[in-house]
Design an enzyme around this catalytic site. Structure first.
Site, mmCIF file in Angstrom:
data_model
loop_
_atom_site.group_PDB
_atom_site.id
_atom_site.type_symbol
_atom_site.label_atom_id
_atom_site.label_comp_id
_atom_site.label_asym_id
_atom_site.label_seq_id
_atom_site.Cartn_x
_atom_site.Cartn_y
_atom_site.Cartn_z
ATOM 1 N N TYR A 102 -10.422 -19.630 -10.286
ATOM 2 C CA TYR A 102 -9.953 -18.944 -11.501
ATOM 3 C C TYR A 102 -8.538 -19.361 -11.882
ATOM 4 C CZ TYR A 102 -13.771 -15.558 -10.973
ATOM 5 O OH TYR A 102 -14.994 -14.956 -10.868
ATOM 6 N N LYS A 139 -4.031 5.928 15.715
ATOM 7 C CA LYS A 139 -4.281 6.435 14.351
ATOM 8 C C LYS A 139 -4.913 5.332 13.505
ATOM 9 C CE LYS A 139 0.311 5.095 12.751
ATOM 10 N NZ LYS A 139 1.720 5.491 12.770
HETATM 11 C C1 LIG Z 1 2.525 4.980 13.893
HETATM 12 C C2 LIG Z 1 3.453 5.808 14.689
HETATM 13 C C3 LIG Z 1 3.917 5.373 15.935
HETATM 14 C C4 LIG Z 1 3.642 3.997 16.497
HETATM 15 O O1 LIG Z 1 4.545 3.066 15.921
HETATM 16 P P1 LIG Z 1 4.480 1.505 16.312
HETATM 17 O O2 LIG Z 1 5.609 0.902 15.547
HETATM 18 O O3 LIG Z 1 3.159 1.010 15.834
HETATM 19 O O4 LIG Z 1 4.632 1.413 17.777
HETATM 20 C C5 LIG Z 1 4.677 6.255 16.680
HETATM 21 N N1 LIG Z 1 4.969 7.490 16.213
HETATM 22 C C6 LIG Z 1 4.564 7.923 15.004
HETATM 23 C C7 LIG Z 1 4.938 9.295 14.545
HETATM 24 C C8 LIG Z 1 3.804 7.107 14.206
HETATM 25 O O5 LIG Z 1 3.401 7.528 13.001
#
Ligand SMILES: *Cc1c(COP(=O)(O)O)cnc(C)c1O
Length: 378
Positions: free
Chosen positions: A270, A36
């Site tokens: 800054y 994702k």
């Molecule tokens: C992002 C996500 C994962 C992966 O989690 P990690 O901690 O990066 O391994 C697994 N399941 C769902 C539903 C997620 O949103």
């Protein structure tokens, strides 16, 4: 979303992602890699292609749009499962998911009905994943919805149940093992009731920390994310050893624009938040918060310059940041500097950068990964 026209370059070593995948697979055989958010900033399509070559046959992405893009442009075999974790929002999401064989995570009753309608309208089967909230309190059905879900599924000939899912809130924390068990118990109660009603599905609960730390919670399938990209979910905990073989796949470079002296008493950037306590020499590099290089790194972060560390002086600006090169005659305008990764002792891990930045490795990858990427192979 990408950041364009700047000097940062993200290098992604796909062979490391494949090595991490193989290591995780040696712990749990049925993986649905989580790619994702553009593969946590590493690039949706290149990462998917590398993992398919390594044997992956299922992926989890975020939005339906991301899932459809992966299905259409990833040149995936029709046997490869593509799951949208965020699920459908607009009518078009239902239609596109059905047309492209995307498995939708659904967590509201109304979504089940809309999905059945969309699939029936297209004369196709819709691939369904039921998402249950067992303790995150974000998205998903609760156990009390189970009887109604069973009724709706019985009356929905176009819904093909594939997965039953929930997500762990604390699998990477030493002090919260009890909560993992509480969530697991709720999940088992739910999957037990669905099975008892004659439904068939693949149960999955474990993220990276769940896979490496809780072999008893592997169920049918597992969803590794951060570990694929080489960040150890247990770093700094008693279980750190479990993620030791993981290798960071991303590094980020930019260029030095100028080097000059900063005499004792001089201030820089800054707000004049840094004053030289002795005669110093500084390098100005092309990186700032417009590149996703957080202003939170002001007076706190470090970079890797020719294998050794240099500290940020003063505030990080929109496109410029100053670092301390006092006593170093080897630094010239045009030199390359690593914001993440790098060679030798100065190598910067995502966790270390996250610590200076006040965040976690996930955010470092996602944000810096918005910059222009190149891929190293082998
Ligand atoms: C992002 C996500 C994962 C992966 O989690 P990690 O901690 O990066 O391994 C697994 N399941 C769902 C539903 C997620 O949103």
């Amino acid at each position: 979303m990408t950041i364009t026209y700047n000097m940062l370059e993200v290098q992604v070593d796909l062979s490391r992602i494949v090595d991490n995948y193989r290591f995780i697979r040696s712990k749990a055989a049925k993986l649905m890699p989580v790619i994702k958010a553009d593969a946590y900033g590493h690039g949706l399509l290149p990462v998917a292609r590398a993992l398919v070559t390594a044997g992956a046959d299922a992926f989890c992405v975020g939005s339906v749009t991301e899932a459809v893009t992966l299905r259409r442009e990833g040149t995936l075999d029709s046997g490869v499962r593509v799951v949208s974790l965020l699920g459908p929002v607009d009518q078009e999401d239902y239609v596109e998911a059905v047309a492209n064989d995307v498995t939708l995570l659904v967590g509201r009753l109304e979504q089940l009905e809309r999905l059945q309608t969309a699939a029936a309208g297209a004369g196709r089967m819709a691939r369904l994943a039921l998402k249950f909230d067992t303790g995150m309190s974000r998205l998903g059905f609760s156990e009390t919805d189970v009887p109604r879900i069973i009724q709706i599924l019985a009356a929905s000939p176009n819904l093909r149940l594939e997965l039953v899912t929930s997500h762990l809130a604390t699998a990477d924390e030493d002090s919260s093992v009890d909560y993992v068990q509480t969530q697991a118990k709720r999940f088992c109660a739910i999957t037990g009731r669905l099975s008892a009603a004659g439904l068939r599905f693949k149960a999955n609960l474990a993220n990276s920390a769940g896979i490496l730390g809780f072999p008893e919670l592997h169920f049918d399938l597992q969803r590794p994310g951060i570990a694929l990209y080489g960040s150890n979910p247990f770093l700094g905990t008693s279980r750190e050893e479990l993620g030791r073989p993981l290798k960071q796949a991303m590094s980020v470079t930019t260029r030095i624009l100028d080097v000059h002296d900063l005499p004792r008493g001089g201030t820089i950037s800054y707000g004049r938040t840094y004053t030289a306590s002795r005669d110093m020499r500084v390098a100005i590099m092309a990186a700032g918060y417009a590149d996703g290089y957080s202003r939170g790194l002001s007076n706190g972060g470090q970079v890797c310059l020719k294998g050794s560390r240099a500290s940020i002086l003063g505030r990080v600006c929109m496109q410029l940041t100053a670092v301390d090169i006092t006593g170093r005659e080897d630094v010239r305008p045009g030199d390359t500097v690593h914001l993440l990764g790098g060679h030798g002792e100065g190598h910067i891990s995502a966790e270390e950068l996250a610590g200076w930045w006040g965040t976690i490795s996930y955010e470092v990858f996602c944000i810096l990964g918005l910059n222009r990427r190149v891929y190293l192979e082998g």
